[in-house]
Design an enzyme around this catalytic site. Structure first.
Site, PDB file in Angstrom:
ATOM      1  CG  ASN A  15      42.816  33.396  35.336  1.00 36.18           C
ATOM      2  OD1 ASN A  15      42.206  34.451  35.189  1.00 36.18           O
ATOM      3  ND2 ASN A  15      42.210  32.229  35.397  1.00 36.18           N
ATOM      4  CD  GLU A  35      38.761  31.129  34.360  1.00 37.72           C
ATOM      5  OE1 GLU A  35      39.367  32.208  34.285  1.00 37.72           O
ATOM      6  OE2 GLU A  35      38.562  30.562  35.441  1.00 37.72           O
ATOM      7  CG  ASP A  72      30.339  36.949  34.418  1.00 35.08           C
ATOM      8  OD1 ASP A  72      29.735  37.738  35.157  1.00 35.08           O
ATOM      9  OD2 ASP A  72      31.578  36.933  34.314  1.00 35.08           O
ATOM     10  CG  HIS A 100      39.006  35.590  34.620  1.00 31.94           C
ATOM     11  ND1 HIS A 100      38.834  34.630  35.591  1.00 31.94           N
ATOM     12  CD2 HIS A 100      38.574  36.744  35.182  1.00 31.94           C
ATOM     13  CE1 HIS A 100      38.330  35.198  36.676  1.00 31.94           C
ATOM     14  NE2 HIS A 100      38.172  36.471  36.449  1.00 31.94           N
TER      15      HIS A 100
HETATM   16  P1  PGA Z   1      37.643  41.013  41.519  1.00 29.08           P
HETATM   17  O1  PGA Z   1      37.374  40.052  40.295  1.00 29.08           O
HETATM   18  O2  PGA Z   1      37.087  42.351  41.102  1.00 29.08           O
HETATM   19  O3  PGA Z   1      36.861  40.425  42.644  1.00 29.08           O
HETATM   20  O4  PGA Z   1      39.114  41.052  41.739  1.00 29.08           O
HETATM   21  C1  PGA Z   1      37.705  40.475  39.027  1.00 29.08           C
HETATM   22  C2  PGA Z   1      37.404  39.389  38.032  1.00 29.08           C
HETATM   23  O5  PGA Z   1      37.563  38.203  38.378  1.00 29.08           O
HETATM   24  O6  PGA Z   1      37.026  39.709  36.903  1.00 29.08           O
END
Ligand code: PGA
Length: 236
Positions: free
Chosen positions: A136, A143, A67, A138
């Site tokens: 959450n 999302e 992304d 994702h």
């Molecule tokens: P993080 O993010 O590694 O900073 O916890 C993970 C994500 O949002 O995919």
């Protein structure tokens, strides 16, 4: 599904880097799906170490990131292109022209989504896909919603994602509200998926994703259907 419990974050990072290196050793021109966020930073440090020690050669490898924020240029130090260059790509012998991210500055985002899916198809899909997971559920920037998005899409970031990512920006209002993200097709068609979860705060969502109902309300739950999923966890 294989679940590996790491002793600590360093152990998690070493294990993940070993699995990615093994893929590149077995297939030097492997297509590696990469992720951003704080979780894979240690993995990238370990990959740089393995490269410097001569254990792995990235000269024929290709990388495809999940992304990119809409509206951030590669020079912006919050863009995912900048992150990838800083954390990994500038420090290994990969050819920059073989490293791909969605173009956050594209004039026509719909066209850019289509281009990115075609690019992934033309590369033959990912041999291994590294993933983090959001609180959450994702994966990439897909999302929770009513459907699993199949293709690369423009994701409107949820409040909890903006809040979580605000730590990287000067102020929460600087966090972009949209991102280009690959969809579930690219992730589910990866030959191997390597999901990393670090920290006690990820335990609940990992359990919900791996053992709960498969639902687009918990996007990572789709991974239960992947034939070659490895999860490395460190809940501390
Ligand atoms: P993080 O993010 O590694 O900073 O916890 C993970 C994500 O949002 O995919």
């Amino acid at each position: 599904m294989k679940i590996v419990e790491a002793k600590n974050y360093e152990d998690l990072s070493k294990k993940a880097a070993a699995l990615i290196s093994a893929q590149v050793i077995l297939k030097p021109n492997a297509v590696i799906g990469l992720a951003t966020g704080s979780t894979p930073i240690g993995t990238y440090e370990q990959l740089v170490e393995l490269y410097k020690k001569g254990y792995v050669d990235f000269s024929n490898a290709r990388t495809v990131n999940l992304d990119e924020y809409c509206g951030l240029s590669p020079e912006n130090d919050q863009s995912y292109r900048y992150f990838m260059n800083e954390k990994l790509l500038n420090h290994i012998n990969i050819k920059m022209e073989n490293t791909f991210l969605p173009d956050g500055m594209a004039k026509d985002f719909d066209k850019e989504c289509k281009r990115y899916d075609e690019l992934i198809d033309n590369l033959g899909g990912m041999d291994i896909q590294l993933l983090g997971i959001g609180h959450n559920g994702h994966i990439a920037f897909n999302e929770p919603s009513n459907t699993f998005p199949a293709y690369t899409n423009i994701s409107k970031l949820g409040e909890s994602t903006i809040e979580a990512n605000a730590r990287f920006f000067d102020s929460p209002s600087d966090v972009p509200t949209a991102a280009l993200t690959v969809g579930m097709k690219a992730i589910m068609q990866a030959k191997k998926v390597l999901l990393l979860a670090n920290g006690m705060d990820k335990k609940h969502i990992i359990e919900k994703s791996l053992y709960g109902e498969i639902t687009p309300n918990v996007p990572a739950s789709i991974l239960q259907l992947h034939p070659d999923l490895t999860v490395i966890t460190c809940f501390k």
